[in-house]
Design a protein around this motif. Sequence first.
Motif, PDB file in Angstrom:
ATOM      1  N   THR A   8      74.869  -8.166  73.359  1.00 59.59           N
ATOM      2  CA  THR A   8      73.482  -7.861  73.031  1.00 59.59           C
ATOM      3  C   THR A   8      72.797  -7.146  74.186  1.00 59.59           C
ATOM      4  N   LYS A   9      73.062  -7.578  75.392  1.00 62.93           N
ATOM      5  CA  LYS A   9      72.491  -6.934  76.580  1.00 62.93           C
ATOM      6  C   LYS A   9      73.011  -5.503  76.720  1.00 62.93           C
ATOM      7  N   ILE A  10      74.293  -5.304  76.482  1.00 65.51           N
ATOM      8  CA  ILE A  10      74.872  -3.956  76.550  1.00 65.51           C
ATOM      9  C   ILE A  10      74.236  -3.056  75.492  1.00 65.51           C
ATOM     10  N   LEU A  11      74.086  -3.564  74.270  1.00 57.30           N
ATOM     11  CA  LEU A  11      73.453  -2.770  73.210  1.00 57.30           C
ATOM     12  C   LEU A  11      72.022  -2.385  73.571  1.00 57.30           C
ATOM     13  N   LYS A  12      71.283  -3.310  74.170  1.00 60.89           N
ATOM     14  CA  LYS A  12      69.905  -3.022  74.574  1.00 60.89           C
ATOM     15  C   LYS A  12      69.885  -1.938  75.655  1.00 60.89           C
ATOM     16  N   THR A  13      70.795  -2.029  76.616  1.00 61.19           N
ATOM     17  CA  THR A  13      70.884  -1.032  77.671  1.00 61.19           C
ATOM     18  C   THR A  13      71.228   0.339  77.099  1.00 61.19           C
ATOM     19  N   ILE A  14      72.141   0.373  76.139  1.00 58.29           N
ATOM     20  CA  ILE A  14      72.514   1.627  75.480  1.00 58.29           C
ATOM     21  C   ILE A  14      71.309   2.225  74.768  1.00 58.29           C
ATOM     22  N   GLN A  15      70.564   1.410  74.038  1.00 57.95           N
ATOM     23  CA  GLN A  15      69.388   1.898  73.312  1.00 57.95           C
ATOM     24  C   GLN A  15      68.341   2.457  74.263  1.00 57.95           C
ATOM     25  N   GLU A  16      68.161   1.800  75.406  1.00 52.47           N
ATOM     26  CA  GLU A  16      67.194   2.289  76.390  1.00 52.47           C
ATOM     27  C   GLU A  16      67.630   3.641  76.961  1.00 52.47           C
ATOM     28  N   ARG A  17      68.918   3.773  77.247  1.00 56.73           N
ATOM     29  CA  ARG A  17      69.428   5.044  77.779  1.00 56.73           C
ATOM     30  C   ARG A  17      69.298   6.157  76.735  1.00 56.73           C
ATOM     31  N   GLU A  18      69.623   5.836  75.469  1.00 55.03           N
ATOM     32  CA  GLU A  18      69.479   6.822  74.401  1.00 55.03           C
ATOM     33  C   GLU A  18      68.025   7.276  74.272  1.00 55.03           C
ATOM     34  N   ALA A  19      67.083   6.341  74.420  1.00 56.36           N
ATOM     35  CA  ALA A  19      65.662   6.682  74.331  1.00 56.36           C
ATOM     36  C   ALA A  19      65.256   7.611  75.476  1.00 56.36           C
ATOM     37  N   ARG A  20      65.765   7.357  76.694  1.00 53.72           N
ATOM     38  CA  ARG A  20      65.448   8.226  77.829  1.00 53.72           C
ATOM     39  C   ARG A  20      66.011   9.632  77.617  1.00 53.72           C
ATOM     40  N   ILE A  21      67.235   9.704  77.103  1.00 48.01           N
ATOM     41  CA  ILE A  21      67.842  11.017  76.832  1.00 48.01           C
ATOM     42  C   ILE A  21      67.048  11.744  75.753  1.00 48.01           C
ATOM     43  N   GLY A  47      76.715   6.353  71.367  1.00 51.15           N
ATOM     44  CA  GLY A  47      76.701   6.012  69.942  1.00 51.15           C
ATOM     45  C   GLY A  47      78.011   5.377  69.498  1.00 51.15           C
ATOM     46  N   SER A  48      79.114   5.906  69.965  1.00 53.91           N
ATOM     47  CA  SER A  48      80.425   5.347  69.610  1.00 53.91           C
ATOM     48  C   SER A  48      80.593   3.935  70.145  1.00 53.91           C
ATOM     49  N   ILE A  49      80.194   3.729  71.389  1.00 54.16           N
ATOM     50  CA  ILE A  49      80.313   2.400  71.999  1.00 54.16           C
ATOM     51  C   ILE A  49      79.401   1.410  71.288  1.00 54.16           C
ATOM     52  N   SER A  50      78.183   1.826  71.017  1.00 51.41           N
ATOM     53  CA  SER A  50      77.224   0.969  70.328  1.00 51.41           C
ATOM     54  C   SER A  50      77.729   0.569  68.948  1.00 51.41           C
ATOM     55  N   GLN A  51      78.280   1.526  68.223  1.00 47.20           N
ATOM     56  CA  GLN A  51      78.798   1.240  66.890  1.00 47.20           C
ATOM     57  C   GLN A  51      79.960   0.251  66.952  1.00 47.20           C
ATOM     58  N   GLU A  52      80.849   0.441  67.902  1.00 47.26           N
ATOM     59  CA  GLU A  52      82.004  -0.454  68.036  1.00 47.26           C
ATOM     60  C   GLU A  52      81.562  -1.875  68.364  1.00 47.26           C
ATOM     61  N   ILE A  53      80.621  -2.026  69.285  1.00 53.65           N
ATOM     62  CA  ILE A  53      80.131  -3.360  69.634  1.00 53.65           C
ATOM     63  C   ILE A  53      79.426  -3.998  68.452  1.00 53.65           C
ATOM     64  N   SER A  54      78.596  -3.235  67.749  1.00 51.94           N
ATOM     65  CA  SER A  54      77.878  -3.773  66.586  1.00 51.94           C
ATOM     66  C   SER A  54      78.840  -4.236  65.502  1.00 51.94           C
ATOM     67  N   GLU A  55      79.867  -3.437  65.233  1.00 49.76           N
ATOM     68  CA  GLU A  55      80.849  -3.822  64.219  1.00 49.76           C
ATOM     69  C   GLU A  55      81.615  -5.067  64.638  1.00 49.76           C
ATOM     70  N   MET A  56      81.947  -5.176  65.905  1.00 49.71           N
ATOM     71  CA  MET A  56      82.648  -6.347  66.395  1.00 49.71           C
ATOM     72  C   MET A  56      81.784  -7.595  66.234  1.00 49.71           C
ATOM     73  N   LEU A  57      80.496  -7.484  66.537  1.00 50.76           N
ATOM     74  CA  LEU A  57      79.593  -8.619  66.374  1.00 50.76           C
ATOM     75  C   LEU A  57      79.443  -9.002  64.905  1.00 50.76           C
ATOM     76  N   GLU A  58      79.382  -8.004  64.021  1.00 51.64           N
ATOM     77  CA  GLU A  58      79.267  -8.284  62.595  1.00 51.64           C
ATOM     78  C   GLU A  58      80.496  -9.001  62.062  1.00 51.64           C
ATOM     79  N   ARG A  59      81.682  -8.607  62.545  1.00 51.16           N
ATOM     80  CA  ARG A  59      82.923  -9.255  62.106  1.00 51.16           C
ATOM     81  C   ARG A  59      83.105 -10.610  62.758  1.00 51.16           C
ATOM     82  N   GLY A  60      82.377 -10.860  63.844  1.00 50.00           N
ATOM     83  CA  GLY A  60      82.506 -12.127  64.543  1.00 50.00           C
ATOM     84  C   GLY A  60      83.804 -12.226  65.318  1.00 50.00           C
TER      85      GLY A  60
END
Length: 74
Positions: A8-21, A47-60
């Motif tokens: 969750t922390k990594i996803l938040k950091t990714i979103q913040e970086r995407e917003a700055r870009i 985006g690729s990293i975020s998607q992979e982490i999100s899918e992994m969390l969804e699958r548990g």
Amino acid sequence: MDGVWVCTKILKTIQEREARIHAVLVNNELSDMAQYRALMGEITALGSISQEISEMLERGEEYNDQGTVLTGPF
């Protein structure tokens, strides 16, 4: 520290970086075409990293140090 918290922390950091870009691109703060290409490449990678982490969390799923997969709600 639990794996879900880390993800969750990594996803938040990714979103913040995407917003700055995005802000750099929208406000036309680019110095040259090379910077544009670099930022677009970074957005693609994030985006690729975020998607992979999100899918992994969804699958548990979580991978432990031995490479085995543990499934279930985390």
